[in-house]
Scaffold this motif. Sequence first.
Motif, PDB file in Angstrom:
ATOM      1  N   UNK A 114       0.774  -1.022  -0.039  1.00  0.00           N
ATOM      2  CA  UNK A 114       0.164   0.044   0.015  1.00  0.00           C
ATOM      3  C   UNK A 114       0.588   1.309   0.082  1.00  0.00           C
ATOM      4  N   UNK A 115       2.092   1.172  -0.404  1.00  0.00           N
ATOM      5  CA  UNK A 115       2.919   2.266  -0.540  1.00  0.00           C
ATOM      6  C   UNK A 115       3.251   2.257  -2.011  1.00  0.00           C
ATOM      7  N   UNK A 116       2.999   3.451  -2.557  1.00  0.00           N
ATOM      8  CA  UNK A 116       2.999   3.752  -4.155  1.00  0.00           C
ATOM      9  C   UNK A 116       4.488   3.472  -4.469  1.00  0.00           C
ATOM     10  N   UNK A 117       5.364   3.956  -3.547  1.00  0.00           N
ATOM     11  CA  UNK A 117       7.006   3.951  -4.026  1.00  0.00           C
ATOM     12  C   UNK A 117       7.529   2.478  -3.952  1.00  0.00           C
ATOM     13  N   UNK A 118       6.877   1.523  -3.622  1.00  0.00           N
ATOM     14  CA  UNK A 118       7.249   0.300  -3.568  1.00  0.00           C
ATOM     15  C   UNK A 118       6.059  -0.495  -3.571  1.00  0.00           C
ATOM     16  N   UNK A 119       4.806  -0.810  -4.367  1.00  0.00           N
ATOM     17  CA  UNK A 119       3.815  -1.400  -4.239  1.00  0.00           C
ATOM     18  C   UNK A 119       3.487  -3.003  -3.757  1.00  0.00           C
ATOM     19  N   UNK A 120       4.576  -3.843  -4.485  1.00  0.00           N
ATOM     20  CA  UNK A 120       4.844  -5.097  -4.251  1.00  0.00           C
ATOM     21  C   UNK A 120       6.187  -5.448  -3.853  1.00  0.00           C
ATOM     22  N   UNK A 121       6.330  -6.450  -2.812  1.00  0.00           N
ATOM     23  CA  UNK A 121       7.539  -6.931  -2.565  1.00  0.00           C
ATOM     24  C   UNK A 121       7.431  -8.591  -2.343  1.00  0.00           C
ATOM     25  N   UNK A 122       8.487  -9.223  -2.255  1.00  0.00           N
ATOM     26  CA  UNK A 122       8.403 -10.524  -2.000  1.00  0.00           C
ATOM     27  C   UNK A 122       9.098 -10.812  -0.632  1.00  0.00           C
ATOM     28  N   UNK A 123      10.020  -9.995  -0.104  1.00  0.00           N
ATOM     29  CA  UNK A 123      10.570 -10.211   0.970  1.00  0.00           C
ATOM     30  C   UNK A 123      10.395  -8.955   1.952  1.00  0.00           C
ATOM     31  N   UNK A 124      10.342  -9.394   3.376  1.00  0.00           N
ATOM     32  CA  UNK A 124       9.990  -8.218   4.055  1.00  0.00           C
ATOM     33  C   UNK A 124      10.861  -8.464   5.584  1.00  0.00           C
ATOM     34  N   UNK A 125      11.620  -7.445   5.961  1.00  0.00           N
ATOM     35  CA  UNK A 125      12.498  -7.717   7.138  1.00  0.00           C
ATOM     36  C   UNK A 125      11.821  -6.874   8.229  1.00  0.00           C
ATOM     37  N   UNK A 126      11.744  -7.281   9.653  1.00  0.00           N
ATOM     38  CA  UNK A 126      11.162  -6.861  10.740  1.00  0.00           C
ATOM     39  C   UNK A 126      12.495  -6.973  11.712  1.00  0.00           C
ATOM     40  N   UNK A 127      12.607  -5.679  12.523  1.00  0.00           N
ATOM     41  CA  UNK A 127      13.491  -5.534  13.467  1.00  0.00           C
ATOM     42  C   UNK A 127      12.708  -4.529  14.609  1.00  0.00           C
TER      43      UNK A 127
END
Length: 526
Positions: free
Chosen positions: A14-27
């Motif tokens: 839901x971020x127009x600058x990077x609408x689709x991703x495959x990996x997400x990191x959580x810290x």
Amino acid sequence: MLCTRLTNANILTMDPDHPVAHDLGIWHGRVAGLDEAVTSLPAREVVDLQGATVLPGFIDSHVHLAWAGLKARTPAITGLTRIEDVLAVVEEAVSRASSHDAWVSIGGYDQRALGRHLTATDLDRVGHGRKVFLMHDSGHACVVSSAVLDLLPAHVPHEDGLLVESAMGAVRRLRLPYAQDELADAVEHAGRACLAEGITACAEAGIGGGLLGHSPVELGVYQLLRDEGRLPLRVQLMPGADTLGPVHAHERDGIPRALDLGLRTGFGDDWLSVGALKIYTDGGMMARTAALTEPYEGTDRTGQLQDDPERLTALIVDGHLGGWQLAVHAIGDRAADLALDGLERAQRLRPRPRARHRIEHAGLIRPDQLPRFARLGVSAVVQPNFLRCFGDDYATVMGERRAPWMYRGRAFLDHGVTLVGSSDRPVTDGSPLRAIQFMVERASTSGRLIGPGEAVTVDEALHAYTVAGAHACRWEDSAGSLTPGKRADLVVLGDDPHAVAPSRIGGIEVVTTLVDGRDTKELWTK
């Protein structure tokens, strides 16, 4: 080192600058990065989602957690269509009452299922002199036994035990307050139900006062849950406007009414905060008390305002002058006129372009009112599941000409009005996915189309429950999209809402919900 890396996923940020991703990191509870920014980083835990869809956690911008939790633990008559069957449930509840002085509360009351309203006479047949209280599903009416009527002042109006709006409030004040521990259990129960539907944050629409407050120390209930680690999701609290009192602040402050110590919108943290001031202007369509400019079809009734129009306007103005964001309940178009007039007067007196006021429900909005929403910068906080569940009835009582104006979608967006999704849980179904389905299809559960010209796209409906919800609750810097630096609050779905037929969106599985990067299914089943 990352705390968690989600991989092999269909991440709709839901971020127009990077609408689709495959990996997400959580810290440490935040989104650390997406795709190549995190793919090669070490992580304590790597979760292969095997192609599942990930979205920002849904934000329900208008709920009633305490009411929902209490209702879930109260005998209910939901779905019953015969008065004798309803009275049998009441009699059974009376027989289980702890003492003769105890209140007997029943939920799920809706006169439409029965063909008429129940009466005190009906309840007295099975109440055996007890204080019986049937709460209308709308939250805008109740039916009580004679034992309750005997406690009310003579000036409180009723129709053989049926009380609506402020008269219902007089009954509820006899029952109040609830104990904090009882309310805490109710809120926790309702919060867990929200998590199961992918909701990670919500706005509690009226504590301490108004039609649905439960205690003068209701805010303390949420602090208790927070202190004990039992608050399941992030909560923003809307104090009822009648919790404000006159204050003698410095004349330069220009604050005529306030909560003690000047507490107002914005106080709190990421988990628990004070949100908008809740102001009721009218009733509801279910109870036929939403204030209309023209009568309900086949009647001469136009609903009712909650108070004298000038007093309601003064409350709106004083809340604005006090620095509050306002959440003005206005379902009927006559109530919306009053709300818009009041907000316009308030902004003339003290311009606050970033006040971000809201109109809750916006249930019947005429075409001429849409430009006023836009000009005033007012968000429309709608409940799509109202029409999904009750649309056939609402369309009938509004008539063919007005039915397309109900709980609009496309028209708000086309006028540049922020369209915000919510449920009003427990008035009706709280599922965001089923609400999103309705926003796209505009079809009730019977298949009847309700204002099909108000349909929106899947993306626009998802936006209403994520980005727009964050905007309405002033969380846009930390929620609403899976942008690096924002909270790692997200929902994992069994399918992509874009990839299935609109009629299947509501049935998509909520695989799990993460708050602060932690899997709540694991957390709450331990």
